[in-house]
Design a protein around this motif. Structure first.
Motif, PDB file in Angstrom:
ATOM      1  N   ARG A  87      -3.672  -2.120   4.019  1.00 23.70           N
ATOM      2  CA  ARG A  87      -4.264  -3.295   3.559  1.00 23.70           C
ATOM      3  C   ARG A  87      -4.113  -3.647   1.985  1.00 23.70           C
ATOM      4  O   ARG A  87      -3.984  -4.235   1.470  1.00 23.70           O
ATOM      5  CB  ARG A  87      -5.657  -3.813   4.045  1.00 23.70           C
ATOM      6  CG  ARG A  87      -5.721  -4.076   5.410  1.00 23.70           C
ATOM      7  CD  ARG A  87      -6.963  -4.350   6.098  1.00 23.70           C
ATOM      8  NE  ARG A  87      -7.423  -4.864   7.325  1.00 23.70           N
ATOM      9  CZ  ARG A  87      -8.350  -5.053   7.930  1.00 23.70           C
ATOM     10  NH1 ARG A  87      -9.526  -4.888   7.432  1.00 23.70           N
ATOM     11  NH2 ARG A  87      -8.147  -5.799   9.122  1.00 23.70           N
ATOM     12  N   GLU A 122      -7.570  -9.018   2.724  1.00 22.24           N
ATOM     13  CA  GLU A 122      -8.864  -9.223   3.843  1.00 22.24           C
ATOM     14  C   GLU A 122     -10.124  -9.298   3.723  1.00 22.24           C
ATOM     15  O   GLU A 122     -10.841 -10.009   4.350  1.00 22.24           O
ATOM     16  CB  GLU A 122      -8.105  -8.690   5.446  1.00 22.24           C
ATOM     17  CG  GLU A 122      -6.873  -8.958   5.941  1.00 22.24           C
ATOM     18  CD  GLU A 122      -5.824  -8.345   4.945  1.00 22.24           C
ATOM     19  OE1 GLU A 122      -4.491  -8.550   5.383  1.00 22.24           O
ATOM     20  OE2 GLU A 122      -6.138  -7.403   4.097  1.00 22.24           O
ATOM     21  N   ALA A 138      -8.216  -5.273  -1.110  1.00 22.58           N
ATOM     22  CA  ALA A 138      -7.853  -5.533   0.143  1.00 22.58           C
ATOM     23  C   ALA A 138      -8.169  -6.952   0.548  1.00 22.58           C
ATOM     24  O   ALA A 138      -9.328  -7.499   0.548  1.00 22.58           O
ATOM     25  CB  ALA A 138      -8.811  -4.685   1.347  1.00 22.58           C
TER      26      ALA A 138
END
Length: 341
Positions: free
Chosen positions: A296, A193, A191
């Motif tokens: 994500r 992020e 992911a």
């Protein structure tokens, strides 16, 4: 940023290889062949070598327990010869359930074994006479039962004496070692992020010890890819995989993927997934996978959104976007994304 795709390792491998060859024509830079406890990957990679002309072919991954370091190096050199220098060697520790349950090997010293495979492979490709003491002793010494062994070097001449080595790593120590020694990194359930928070310190610590001659660390990550399709439906296709890995790939307290999802901040969801999965409630485990997490780790939705996801992966440090195209025309999808890179 380059573009790659994992080869589906269930079903007919010849059909999967035919699909991969079509994606090469559409602009794919590399294909990654998994092994797990299904068909072996070197056989399929050899077939892919004959079916393709340009794209690189990588193992993702050969575990460092079921084959000796010398055999792993030989396999990579053989693939490199068949492809004319297009091989990528992806290695990893796998997990104790596969290593002990399928291969009958004791799951010990995963980092030491991985480090040893990297170092010995590079020496073998340079055709050095190999004498080594470590997890594996070459030649086998008398105190371990050796009687006739002598130091050897690779019999044949490799196409390249430096084949890129990629390591599948998730935990801090393994990622740190990967950033220090490997040519590339193969994270899973990535992911963007959360990447800097979860892996940033380990990557920085490893990079501080890295030989400048290796160049920057390549990072291969991505997910399911679909443009203009129903994003939620595509995310649902990923639910069984996340549930399997987070819930079933390891016992409680010994599951790397469970720990990863916890580090992303989904502790309660990870606990629920594992509880359901180990109790045999597969559908409940899949339902417990957070929608936000799926959004994500996938690249699905309208073109504008997917392009934003591509940039999110790029900005997080990914150098090769590894995608599984979903839909009726995967080649067209690869062509489309290729144009954005």
């Amino acid at each position: 940023m380059e573009l790659s795709s994992p080869l589906t390792y269930t079903g007919d491998p010849r059909t999967a290889a035919d699909r991969a060859a079509a994606l090469e024509s559409a602009g794919l830079d590399a294909v990654w062949v998994a092994e797990a406890y299904g068909f072996d990957s070197p056989t399929i990679m050899g077939y892919l070598a004959a079916r393709t002309e340009r794209m690189r072919i990588g193992s993702a991954v050969l575990n460092v327990y079921s084959r000796s370091p010398a055999l792993i190096a030989q396999t990579a050199a053989g693939l490199d010869a068949l492809t004319g220098g297009r091989a990528l060697l992806g290695i990893g520790a796998s997990g104790p359930q596969v290593v002990e349950g399928w291969h009958g090997r004791r799951y010990d010293r995963p980092l030491g074994r991985t480090r040893e495979v990297i170092e010995l492979s590079r020496r073998i490709w340079r055709r050095e006479v190999i004498e080594h003491r470590g997890v594996t002793d070459l030649p086998l010494p008398p105190e371990k039962g050796g009687t006739l062994g002598k130091p050897l070097k690779l019999l044949t001449h490799p196409v390249r004496d430096t084949i890129p080595v990629y390591v599948a790593a998730l935990g801090p120590a393994n990622v740190r070692m990967t950033a220090e020694l490997a040519d590339g990194w193969l994270p899973f359930l990535y992911a963007p992020e959360h990447a800097a928070q979860v892996w940033g310190p380990s990557l920085a610590e490893g990079a501080a010890k890295r030989d400048p001659a290796l160049g920057p660390l390549a990072v291969v990550a991505g997910g399911l890819l679909a443009v203009d399709d129903d994003a939620e439906a595509v995310h649902d296709l990923m639910r069984p995989t996340v549930a399997l890995y987070v819930g079933g790939m390891g016992a409680p307290g010994r599951n790397f993927y469970h720990d990863l999802i916890c580090s992303y901040g989904y502790e309660a969801a990870a606990a629920a997934i594992q509880e359901h999965y180990l109790a045999g409630r597969r559908k409940e485990a899949e339902t417990a996978v957070p929608a936000e997490l799926l959004a994500r780790i996938c690249l699905a939705g309208p073109e504008g959104h997917v392009r934003e996801r591509v940039e999110a992966f790029r900005e997080s440090g990914v150098t090769m976007l590894n995608v599984t195209p979903v839909g009726a025309d995967p080649a067209r999808l690869i062509e489309r994304v290729r144009g954005w890179l």
